[in-house]
Design an enzyme around this catalytic site. Structure first.
Site, PDB file in Angstrom:
ATOM      1  N   HIS A 154      10.388 -30.091   0.353  1.00  0.00           N
ATOM      2  CA  HIS A 154      11.811 -29.760   0.298  1.00  0.00           C
ATOM      3  C   HIS A 154      12.005 -28.647  -0.722  1.00  0.00           C
ATOM      4  CE1 HIS A 154      16.136 -30.188   0.027  1.00  0.00           C
ATOM      5  NE2 HIS A 154      16.051 -30.842   1.174  1.00  0.00           N
ATOM      6  N   ASP A 176      13.962 -36.418   6.785  1.00  0.00           N
ATOM      7  CA  ASP A 176      13.582 -36.434   8.200  1.00  0.00           C
ATOM      8  C   ASP A 176      12.368 -37.301   8.478  1.00  0.00           C
ATOM      9  OD1 ASP A 176      15.568 -34.703   9.199  1.00  0.00           O
ATOM     10  OD2 ASP A 176      14.543 -33.040   8.237  1.00  0.00           O
TER      11      ASP A 176
HETATM   12  N1  ACO Z   1       2.964 -29.288   4.996  1.00  0.00           N
HETATM   13  C1  ACO Z   1       1.978 -28.541   4.451  1.00  0.00           C
HETATM   14  N2  ACO Z   1       2.183 -27.612   3.497  1.00  0.00           N
HETATM   15  C2  ACO Z   1       3.434 -27.429   3.080  1.00  0.00           C
HETATM   16  C3  ACO Z   1       4.519 -28.171   3.591  1.00  0.00           C
HETATM   17  C4  ACO Z   1       4.250 -29.125   4.584  1.00  0.00           C
HETATM   18  N3  ACO Z   1       5.231 -29.863   5.116  1.00  0.00           N
HETATM   19  N4  ACO Z   1       5.658 -27.768   3.008  1.00  0.00           N
HETATM   20  C5  ACO Z   1       5.320 -26.821   2.142  1.00  0.00           C
HETATM   21  N5  ACO Z   1       3.972 -26.608   2.171  1.00  0.00           N
HETATM   22  C6  ACO Z   1       3.204 -25.694   1.312  1.00  0.00           C
HETATM   23  C7  ACO Z   1       3.390 -24.253   1.739  1.00  0.00           C
HETATM   24  O1  ACO Z   1       2.402 -23.877   2.694  1.00  0.00           O
HETATM   25  C8  ACO Z   1       3.235 -23.541   0.428  1.00  0.00           C
HETATM   26  O2  ACO Z   1       1.867 -23.534   0.096  1.00  0.00           O
HETATM   27  P1  ACO Z   1       1.241 -22.285  -0.772  1.00  0.00           P
HETATM   28  O3  ACO Z   1       1.982 -22.315  -2.066  1.00  0.00           O
HETATM   29  O4  ACO Z   1      -0.181 -22.599  -0.865  1.00  0.00           O
HETATM   30  O5  ACO Z   1       1.540 -21.057   0.044  1.00  0.00           O
HETATM   31  C9  ACO Z   1       3.927 -24.476  -0.569  1.00  0.00           C
HETATM   32  O6  ACO Z   1       3.769 -25.799  -0.001  1.00  0.00           O
HETATM   33  C10 ACO Z   1       5.395 -24.167  -0.793  1.00  0.00           C
HETATM   34  O7  ACO Z   1       6.029 -24.170   0.467  1.00  0.00           O
HETATM   35  P2  ACO Z   1       7.260 -23.263   0.903  1.00  0.00           P
HETATM   36  O8  ACO Z   1       7.269 -23.111   2.385  1.00  0.00           O
HETATM   37  O9  ACO Z   1       7.265 -22.038   0.063  1.00  0.00           O
HETATM   38  O10 ACO Z   1       8.465 -24.180   0.462  1.00  0.00           O
HETATM   39  P3  ACO Z   1       9.954 -23.926   0.857  1.00  0.00           P
HETATM   40  O11 ACO Z   1      10.781 -24.478  -0.235  1.00  0.00           O
HETATM   41  O12 ACO Z   1      10.185 -22.527   1.275  1.00  0.00           O
HETATM   42  O13 ACO Z   1      10.115 -24.800   2.196  1.00  0.00           O
HETATM   43  C11 ACO Z   1      10.393 -26.623   3.644  1.00  0.00           C
HETATM   44  C12 ACO Z   1      10.632 -26.076   2.223  1.00  0.00           C
HETATM   45  C13 ACO Z   1      10.890 -25.618   4.693  1.00  0.00           C
HETATM   46  C14 ACO Z   1      11.189 -27.902   3.796  1.00  0.00           C
HETATM   47  C15 ACO Z   1       8.866 -26.891   3.824  1.00  0.00           C
HETATM   48  O14 ACO Z   1       8.432 -27.828   2.862  1.00  0.00           O
HETATM   49  C16 ACO Z   1       8.526 -27.362   5.229  1.00  0.00           C
HETATM   50  O15 ACO Z   1       8.313 -26.538   6.116  1.00  0.00           O
HETATM   51  N6  ACO Z   1       8.439 -28.716   5.445  1.00  0.00           N
HETATM   52  C17 ACO Z   1       8.208 -29.225   6.771  1.00  0.00           C
HETATM   53  C18 ACO Z   1       9.469 -29.137   7.616  1.00  0.00           C
HETATM   54  C19 ACO Z   1      10.498 -30.161   7.204  1.00  0.00           C
HETATM   55  O16 ACO Z   1      10.194 -31.340   7.005  1.00  0.00           O
HETATM   56  N7  ACO Z   1      11.757 -29.703   7.104  1.00  0.00           N
HETATM   57  C20 ACO Z   1      12.897 -30.579   6.762  1.00  0.00           C
HETATM   58  C21 ACO Z   1      13.434 -30.238   5.419  1.00  0.00           C
HETATM   59  S1  ACO Z   1      14.686 -31.368   4.929  1.00  0.00           S
HETATM   60  C22 ACO Z   1      16.049 -30.858   5.794  1.00  0.00           C
HETATM   61  O17 ACO Z   1      16.222 -29.759   6.206  1.00  0.00           O
HETATM   62  C23 ACO Z   1      17.046 -31.859   6.034  1.00  0.00           C
END
Ligand code: ACO
Length: 429
Positions: free
Chosen positions: A306, A363
């Site tokens: 998140h 979620d």
């Molecule tokens: N699985 C694996 N790796 C992940 C995940 C995940 N679910 N989420 C983040 N990471 C990793 C990224 O690859 C990144 O790695 P790095 O630093 O080595 O490049 C690091 O963690 C940071 O991730 P970002 O994408 O920069 O985090 P951001 O804050 O932009 O994204 C998000 C947050 C979109 C929720 C992300 O965690 C994600 O895609 N999660 C899965 C989708 C999801 O569950 N979305 C629902 C969110 S809650 C809502 O909207 C109600």
């Protein structure tokens, strides 16, 4: 603590006032930065940008705190009443008995949609994505309520909010019925909000659906936990659209589109798809985790991570408890819940997820609860939209009541061609 910061650029100093929120969050006010220095800030994804000041919802992502108008989310676990929370978010206080009864009556009286609107459903293919229909139908609602475009008084706001909050569940239920080729079931004025939604979804013409009290309570809580989350993608979209003075219906229709994406509300569908693929033996839980960690794959552990929560998401914790209680009460089980718990156990011990502070989000468990209630996966994000609607309305109203509101119009750092010249077609390579 100082109340300003100094920025030094090319030997010149610029004073930036520091704004402090009621929970001591501090922000640099850069409102005059460009006019004084010619500089703008660059923050793709807005991770460091406060787009507004807001009284509605407080989140402390490091401590896992979420409060609506100051009230911790956990307080609603024993009082799961979505209508009460909708009022709280929009009008800023818990409704007294008169306000509650008045608003409930408005919701009941506005549950039907205009008969002409029903024809629109027939124009969509049966397989149409429910979020596409929902967004289109909320826009369409504006055509039937043009008297509610300008909401200048609390009374007008209350009328528009009641219409939207009431009708969205009718639109959602009709979307489902149409996709199944089932007759539409009219709302029943005797039923409260959530029961009426379940009635329109699952009753048959001669056989009313009567939900268990635990199902009603679980769905009320699911909606409450989704009701607001400050400046998330869809709410920021509603505010952005509303900042052009677009009406509430148009702004909320845009919010539905933003919520549809798999990185936002659409993640609850992706979680179930992920759990199902593990259940069908396509991959073990450990293999899935390995793929999610592999940077050369585009797999993510859906329902994990998140932008704000870097410790735990209190909504996920509450939903996990609800899912366990619901299954115990219904005397059923879902292999997907077991798989989800297994995935969470592995991920929460894995360096990759710990280092990046990736924890289950709302979620991760919501889909499992909705499945237990009988809601099909393609309707999960629609349920999220029903829950989030009071938050969108509250933010739209807060922004529109601000006398200093300006149209939202970010800037950019241009990285394209320098001055180029038009080349006639015959001279082009
Ligand atoms: N699985 C694996 N790796 C992940 C995940 C995940 N679910 N989420 C983040 N990471 C990793 C990224 O690859 C990144 O790695 P790095 O630093 O080595 O490049 C690091 O963690 C940071 O991730 P970002 O994408 O920069 O985090 P951001 O804050 O932009 O994204 C998000 C947050 C979109 C929720 C992300 O965690 C994600 O895609 N999660 C899965 C989708 C999801 O569950 N979305 C629902 C969110 S809650 C809502 O909207 C109600």
């Amino acid at each position: 603590m100082s109340d300003s910061a100094t920025l030094t650029v090319d030997g010149k100093n610029y004073d930036l006032p520091i704004v402090t929120g009621s929970e001591n969050e501090r922000a640099l006010d850069i409102g005059k930065l460009r006019s004084q220095s010619g500089l703008i800030t660059l923050d793709p994804g807005y991770g460091n940008t406060g787009s507004c000041q807001s009284d509605i919802t407080f989140i402390d992502g490091d401590k896992g705190i979420l409060r609506y108008r100051g009230i911790p989310l956990e307080a609603f676990a024993d009082h799961p009443n979505f209508v009460e929370v909708a009022w709280l978010l929009i009008f800023g206080h818990l409704p007294n008995r008169t306000e509650y009864e008045f608003f409930s009556r408005e919701l009941t009286e506005n549950a039907n949609i205009d008969e002409d609107m029903k024809h629109h459903f027939a124009g969509f293919p049966r397989s149409a994505p429910p979020m596409a229909i929902l967004s289109a139908m909320i826009s369409t609602l504006s055509c039937f309520h043009p008297q509610l475009f300008d909401l200048e008084t609390d009374d007008q706001l209350e009328k528009a909010a009641a219409r939207l909050i009431s009708k969205i569940r009718t639109l959602a239920a009709y979307t489902y019925r149409r996709s199944r080729g089932l007759p539409y079931i009219y709302p029943d004025p005797k039923l409260p909000y959530v029961s009426n939604f379940l009635h329109m979804m699952f009753s048959e013409v001669y056989s009313p659906y009567v939900p268990e009290p635990e199902v009603r309570a679980a769905l009320n809580l699911v909606l409450i936990l989704h009701a607001d989350h400050e400046q998330n993608c869809s709410t920021s979209t509603v505010r952005m659209v509303g900042s052009s003075r677009a009406n509430l219906f148009a702004s909320c229709a845009a919010g539905v589109s933003a919520l549809w994406g798999p990185l936002h509300g659409g993640a609850n569908v992706k979680v179930i798809e992920m759990l199902e693929s593990i259940h069908k033996g396509k991959m073990s839980a450990q293999e899935y985790i390995n793929a999610a960690k592999d940077k050369s794959s585009d797999v993510r552990l859906m329902g994990f991570g998140h932008r704000i929560y870097k410790n735990f998401d209190p909504r996920a914790t509450m939903l996990r408890d609800v899912s366990e209680k619901l299954f115990a009460k219904l005397g059923t089980s879902d292999p997907l819940l077991e798989i989800a718990q297994n995935l969470a156990d592995i991920a929460l011990k894995d360096e990759y997820f710990l280092e990046r502070k990736l924890y289950p989000n709302v979620d991760f468990y919501s889909g499992i609860i909705l499945r237990a209630i009988g809601i099909p996966a393609n309707m999960f994000t629609v349920l999220f939209a029903i829950g989030r609607l009071p938050g969108w309305i509250a933010h739209w109203h807060e922004q529109n009541s601000d006398p200093n509101m300006r149209i939202a119009r970010p800037r950019q750092v241009y990285t394209g061609n320098g001055l180029s010249h038009y080349v006639p077609m015959e001279d082009r390579m």
